[in-house]
Design an enzyme around this catalytic site. Structure first.
Site, PDB file in Angstrom:
ATOM      1  N   SER A  27       0.830  -1.213   0.000  1.00  0.00           N
ATOM      2  CA  SER A  27       0.000   0.000   0.000  1.00  0.00           C
ATOM      3  C   SER A  27       0.859   1.254   0.000  1.00  0.00           C
ATOM      4  CB  SER A  27      -0.878   0.044   1.254  1.00  0.00           C
ATOM      5  OG  SER A  27      -1.815  -0.993   1.228  1.00  0.00           O
ATOM      6  N   HIS A  58      -3.441   0.361  -4.776  1.00  0.00           N
ATOM      7  CA  HIS A  58      -2.895  -0.807  -5.487  1.00  0.00           C
ATOM      8  C   HIS A  58      -3.298  -0.726  -6.963  1.00  0.00           C
ATOM      9  CE1 HIS A  58      -1.508  -3.221  -2.003  1.00  0.00           C
ATOM     10  NE2 HIS A  58      -2.352  -2.435  -1.369  1.00  0.00           N
ATOM     11  N   HIS A  80      -5.505  -9.078  -1.160  1.00  0.00           N
ATOM     12  CA  HIS A  80      -5.502  -9.407   0.270  1.00  0.00           C
ATOM     13  C   HIS A  80      -6.573 -10.446   0.559  1.00  0.00           C
ATOM     14  CE1 HIS A  80      -4.024  -5.279  -0.178  1.00  0.00           C
ATOM     15  NE2 HIS A  80      -3.267  -5.512   0.871  1.00  0.00           N
ATOM     16  N   TYR A  82      -8.599 -10.474   2.909  1.00  0.00           N
ATOM     17  CA  TYR A  82      -9.848  -9.852   3.377  1.00  0.00           C
ATOM     18  C   TYR A  82     -10.738  -9.359   2.236  1.00  0.00           C
ATOM     19  CZ  TYR A  82      -7.355  -5.405   2.723  1.00  0.00           C
ATOM     20  OH  TYR A  82      -6.635  -4.369   2.194  1.00  0.00           O
ATOM     21  N   GLU A  83     -10.216  -9.346   1.002  1.00  0.00           N
ATOM     22  CA  GLU A  83     -11.055  -8.899  -0.114  1.00  0.00           C
ATOM     23  C   GLU A  83     -12.157  -9.915  -0.422  1.00  0.00           C
ATOM     24  OE1 GLU A  83      -8.739  -7.131  -3.454  1.00  0.00           O
ATOM     25  OE2 GLU A  83      -7.150  -6.948  -1.978  1.00  0.00           O
ATOM     26  N   ALA A 110       3.070  -2.160   4.079  1.00  0.00           N
ATOM     27  CA  ALA A 110       2.939  -1.195   5.163  1.00  0.00           C
ATOM     28  C   ALA A 110       2.570  -1.993   6.416  1.00  0.00           C
ATOM     29  CB  ALA A 110       1.841  -0.192   4.837  1.00  0.00           C
ATOM     30  N   MET A 208      -1.753  -6.922   7.279  1.00  0.00           N
ATOM     31  CA  MET A 208      -2.834  -7.765   6.740  1.00  0.00           C
ATOM     32  C   MET A 208      -2.423  -8.411   5.413  1.00  0.00           C
ATOM     33  SD  MET A 208      -5.929  -5.039   7.320  1.00  0.00           S
ATOM     34  CE  MET A 208      -5.993  -4.011   8.807  1.00  0.00           C
ATOM     35  N   SER A 209      -1.130  -8.560   5.186  1.00  0.00           N
ATOM     36  CA  SER A 209      -0.699  -9.092   3.881  1.00  0.00           C
ATOM     37  C   SER A 209       0.589  -9.885   4.040  1.00  0.00           C
ATOM     38  CB  SER A 209      -0.479  -7.919   2.915  1.00  0.00           C
ATOM     39  OG  SER A 209       0.606  -7.121   3.341  1.00  0.00           O
ATOM     40  N   ASN A 232       2.707   3.383  11.384  1.00  0.00           N
ATOM     41  CA  ASN A 232       2.072   3.803  12.645  1.00  0.00           C
ATOM     42  C   ASN A 232       2.529   2.852  13.743  1.00  0.00           C
ATOM     43  OD1 ASN A 232       0.105   1.995  10.918  1.00  0.00           O
ATOM     44  ND2 ASN A 232      -0.317   1.537  13.070  1.00  0.00           N
ATOM     45  N   HIS A 244      -6.595   3.820   6.912  1.00  0.00           N
ATOM     46  CA  HIS A 244      -5.945   3.520   5.629  1.00  0.00           C
ATOM     47  C   HIS A 244      -5.328   4.786   5.025  1.00  0.00           C
ATOM     48  CE1 HIS A 244      -4.828   1.095   2.259  1.00  0.00           C
ATOM     49  NE2 HIS A 244      -5.545   1.806   1.406  1.00  0.00           N
TER      50      HIS A 244
HETATM   51  N1  HPA Z   1      -2.393  -2.905  11.562  1.00  0.00           N
HETATM   52  C1  HPA Z   1      -2.632  -3.673  10.491  1.00  0.00           C
HETATM   53  N2  HPA Z   1      -2.242  -3.356   9.275  1.00  0.00           N
HETATM   54  C2  HPA Z   1      -1.561  -2.208   9.108  1.00  0.00           C
HETATM   55  C3  HPA Z   1      -1.284  -1.367  10.193  1.00  0.00           C
HETATM   56  C4  HPA Z   1      -1.715  -1.744  11.501  1.00  0.00           C
HETATM   57  O1  HPA Z   1      -1.509  -1.046  12.509  1.00  0.00           O
HETATM   58  N3  HPA Z   1      -0.590  -0.300   9.698  1.00  0.00           N
HETATM   59  C5  HPA Z   1      -0.462  -0.512   8.350  1.00  0.00           C
HETATM   60  N4  HPA Z   1      -1.053  -1.663   7.995  1.00  0.00           N
END
Ligand code: HPA
Length: 271
Positions: A27, A58, A80, A82-83, A110, A208-209, A232, A244
């Site tokens: 991402s 993406h 992903h 989750y899609e 990310a 998540m990937s 983050n 996001h």
């Molecule tokens: N959690 C899950 N996925 C993420 C995060 C997070 O804090 N930051 C970027 N992708």
């Protein structure tokens, strides 16, 4: 076989391409694809059986060319779990990289950091993973053409490639953290209790990937390197925002470091 069809379509569109390293861009990290020289870009829509990435940030194209002096095949746009389309898409993407000649993949993503001292903007090399997706991309009948029923995940994140990346990072002066990446299914972000849980379990970053791609890649014998851009701190660790949009903004800010690391790694790899 669907993978063979996609690989044939790539060869037809980019005759003479002989990629050695596949790259998956996370991402907000799509900019690396713009640095590829002599690029041939093929939209996923023109490759039979390829998935359509549904997430903002993406693009959905395969870019072939040279980066850091090495021939690469770059997936600009991942799918992903989750899609909701299962993991057929990730198997197709990664196995096509293998069938067009790649011997290794560089996975980028990310992620949230679980270590306060590794803050937003840092890049973390993935040393190992914890799969909390609740699924596995190899569920279903095994395709023996690609790999064994029960592939090992010991040293899944290739120690030699990690050493090369560390060396490259030192050479270009970009700080590089190292840690364990934990994948949740998403798409909701974690709760503070879940973040406390995975810290206790030994995770250093969360996302998540990436894990499904690593599993499919190891199954078919590709070597794997991974870099997570920290966007983050995990919820409950810092008081920053998690969204996001924040992920895309922070990834864009750290993208320059990631790009330098990727190019420096490839220079090392091509030696
Ligand atoms: N959690 C899950 N996925 C993420 C995060 C997070 O804090 N930051 C970027 N992708």
């Amino acid at each position: 076989m669907p993978v063979e069809k996609a690989a044939a379509a790539v060869r037809e569109r980019a005759p003479g391409a002989a990629p050695r390293v596949g790259i998956v861009l996370g991402s907000g990290l799509g900019g690396l694809a713009d640095r590829i020289e002599d690029a041939v870009a093929i939209p996923y829509a023109e490759l039979p059986g390829f998935p359509r990435p549904g997430v903002h940030g993406h693009a959905g194209r395969l870019v072939l060319g040279r980066l850091g002096g090495v021939e690469v095949a770059c997936l600009q746009g991942r799918v992903h779990a989750y899609e909701g389309q299962g993991t057929d898409g990730v198997r197709m993407l990664i196995r096509t990289l293998s069938r067009i000649g790649c011997e290794a993949v560089m996975l980028t993503c990310a992620a949230g950091s679980l270590r306060a001292e590794v803050g937003p903007g840092s890049v973390m090399m993935i040393a190992d993973h914890i799969n909390l997706l609740g699924t596995n991309p190899l569920v279903g009948p095994n395709d023996d053409e690609f790999g064994p029923r029960f592939p090992s995940m010991v040293d899944a994140w290739d120690p030699e490639l990690r050493a090369m990346l560390s060396q490259a990072a030192g050479r270009v002066g970009v700080p590089l953290a190292e840690g364990v990446y934990c994948a949740f299914l998403g798409p909701s972000f974690e709760t503070p209790a879940e973040v406390r849980m995975i810290r206790t379990l030994g995770a250093d970053a969360v996302g998540m990937s990436t894990v499904p791609e690593c599993i499919v890649a190891r199954h078919c014998g590709l070597r794997v390197l991974g870099m997570a851009v920290i966007t983050n701190l995990g919820v409950g660790i810092g008081d920053g925002e998690v969204s996001h949009d924040q992920t895309l903004r922070a990834a864009a800010a750290a993208a320059a470091d990631l790009e330098r690391l990727a190019v420096a790694f490839l220079e090392e790899y091509g030696r």
